[in-house]
Design a protein around this motif. Structure first.
Motif, PDB file in Angstrom:
ATOM      1  N   MET A   1       0.826  -1.189   0.000  1.00 47.80           N
ATOM      2  CA  MET A   1       0.000   0.000   0.000  1.00 47.80           C
ATOM      3  C   MET A   1       0.871   1.254   0.000  1.00 47.80           C
ATOM      4  N   GLU A   2       2.000   1.171   0.654  1.00 52.19           N
ATOM      5  CA  GLU A   2       2.889   2.323   0.726  1.00 52.19           C
ATOM      6  C   GLU A   2       3.449   2.668  -0.649  1.00 52.19           C
ATOM      7  N   SER A   3       3.744   1.651  -1.447  1.00 51.03           N
ATOM      8  CA  SER A   3       4.272   1.910  -2.782  1.00 51.03           C
ATOM      9  C   SER A   3       3.213   2.558  -3.676  1.00 51.03           C
ATOM     10  N   PHE A   4       1.933   2.192  -3.480  1.00 50.97           N
ATOM     11  CA  PHE A   4       0.857   2.808  -4.246  1.00 50.97           C
ATOM     12  C   PHE A   4       0.734   4.295  -3.921  1.00 50.97           C
ATOM     13  N   LEU A   5       0.830   4.622  -2.639  1.00 47.94           N
ATOM     14  CA  LEU A   5       0.758   6.027  -2.239  1.00 47.94           C
ATOM     15  C   LEU A   5       1.949   6.808  -2.778  1.00 47.94           C
ATOM     16  N   GLU A   6       3.108   6.174  -2.822  1.00 48.62           N
ATOM     17  CA  GLU A   6       4.290   6.824  -3.391  1.00 48.62           C
ATOM     18  C   GLU A   6       4.100   7.075  -4.888  1.00 48.62           C
ATOM     19  N   LEU A   7       3.489   6.124  -5.580  1.00 48.54           N
ATOM     20  CA  LEU A   7       3.200   6.287  -7.005  1.00 48.54           C
ATOM     21  C   LEU A   7       2.244   7.454  -7.240  1.00 48.54           C
ATOM     22  N   VAL A   8       1.192   7.529  -6.437  1.00 42.12           N
ATOM     23  CA  VAL A   8       0.234   8.632  -6.561  1.00 42.12           C
ATOM     24  C   VAL A   8       0.912   9.960  -6.287  1.00 42.12           C
ATOM     25  N   ARG A   9       1.762  10.000  -5.282  1.00 44.08           N
ATOM     26  CA  ARG A   9       2.495  11.223  -4.952  1.00 44.08           C
ATOM     27  C   ARG A   9       3.423  11.633  -6.088  1.00 44.08           C
ATOM     28  N   ASP A  10       4.096  10.670  -6.707  1.00 45.41           N
ATOM     29  CA  ASP A  10       4.981  10.972  -7.833  1.00 45.41           C
ATOM     30  C   ASP A  10       4.206  11.497  -9.037  1.00 45.41           C
ATOM     31  N   ILE A  11       3.056  10.896  -9.313  1.00 42.70           N
ATOM     32  CA  ILE A  11       2.237  11.372 -10.430  1.00 42.70           C
ATOM     33  C   ILE A  11       1.748  12.790 -10.163  1.00 42.70           C
ATOM     34  N   TRP A  12       1.316  13.057  -8.932  1.00 40.72           N
ATOM     35  CA  TRP A  12       0.856  14.401  -8.594  1.00 40.72           C
ATOM     36  C   TRP A  12       1.991  15.410  -8.706  1.00 40.72           C
ATOM     37  N   ASP A  13       3.198  15.048  -8.262  1.00 42.26           N
ATOM     38  CA  ASP A  13       4.348  15.947  -8.397  1.00 42.26           C
ATOM     39  C   ASP A  13       4.671  16.221  -9.863  1.00 42.26           C
ATOM     40  N   PHE A  14       4.554  15.197 -10.706  1.00 33.28           N
ATOM     41  CA  PHE A  14       4.780  15.383 -12.141  1.00 33.28           C
ATOM     42  C   PHE A  14       3.767  16.367 -12.719  1.00 33.28           C
ATOM     43  N   LEU A  15       2.490  16.173 -12.378  1.00 33.60           N
ATOM     44  CA  LEU A  15       1.455  17.061 -12.902  1.00 33.60           C
ATOM     45  C   LEU A  15       1.650  18.494 -12.408  1.00 33.60           C
ATOM     46  N   LYS A  16       2.088  18.633 -11.164  1.00 28.33           N
ATOM     47  CA  LYS A  16       2.259  19.953 -10.576  1.00 28.33           C
ATOM     48  C   LYS A  16       3.451  20.693 -11.180  1.00 28.33           C
ATOM     49  N   THR A  17       4.576  20.001 -11.350  1.00 30.62           N
ATOM     50  CA  THR A  17       5.767  20.684 -11.870  1.00 30.62           C
ATOM     51  C   THR A  17       5.650  20.978 -13.356  1.00 30.62           C
ATOM     52  N   ARG A  18       4.986  20.117 -14.105  1.00 29.09           N
ATOM     53  CA  ARG A  18       4.827  20.328 -15.547  1.00 29.09           C
ATOM     54  C   ARG A  18       3.584  21.151 -15.880  1.00 29.09           C
ATOM     55  N   LYS A  19       2.786  21.480 -14.843  1.00 31.22           N
ATOM     56  CA  LYS A  19       1.554  22.243 -14.989  1.00 31.22           C
ATOM     57  C   LYS A  19       0.601  21.587 -15.995  1.00 31.22           C
ATOM     58  N   LYS A  20       0.422  20.296 -15.835  1.00 31.91           N
ATOM     59  CA  LYS A  20      -0.476  19.530 -16.696  1.00 31.91           C
ATOM     60  C   LYS A  20      -1.669  19.041 -15.870  1.00 31.91           C
ATOM     61  N   TYR A  21      -2.342  19.988 -15.241  1.00 27.60           N
ATOM     62  CA  TYR A  21      -3.485  19.649 -14.395  1.00 27.60           C
ATOM     63  C   TYR A  21      -4.637  19.062 -15.200  1.00 27.60           C
TER      64      TYR A  21
END
Length: 53
Positions: A1-21
């Motif tokens: 479960m921890e790896s899934f949350l890390e994946l979601v966090r990484d995807i959100w960071d990608f969307l935030k830094t690239r401004k691809k909301y």
């Protein structure tokens, strides 16, 4: 479960830094459709779900 949350966090960071909301609703929709197919497989509702696609 921890790896899934890390994946979601990484995807959100990608969307935030690239401004691809605009990709967020698309990703959420794809995940929900996949979950719908997986959870209704083998049930009585399955023929009706597959007619949507």
């Amino acid at each position: 479960m921890e790896s899934f949350l890390e994946l979601v966090r990484d995807i959100w960071d990608f969307l935030k830094t690239r401004k691809k909301y605009w990709l967020a609703p698309l990703i959420i929709t794809i995940i929900l459709m996949g979950a719908l197919i997986v959870f209704t497989q083998g049930s009585v509702v399955a023929p009706f779900i597959y007619s949507i696609f």
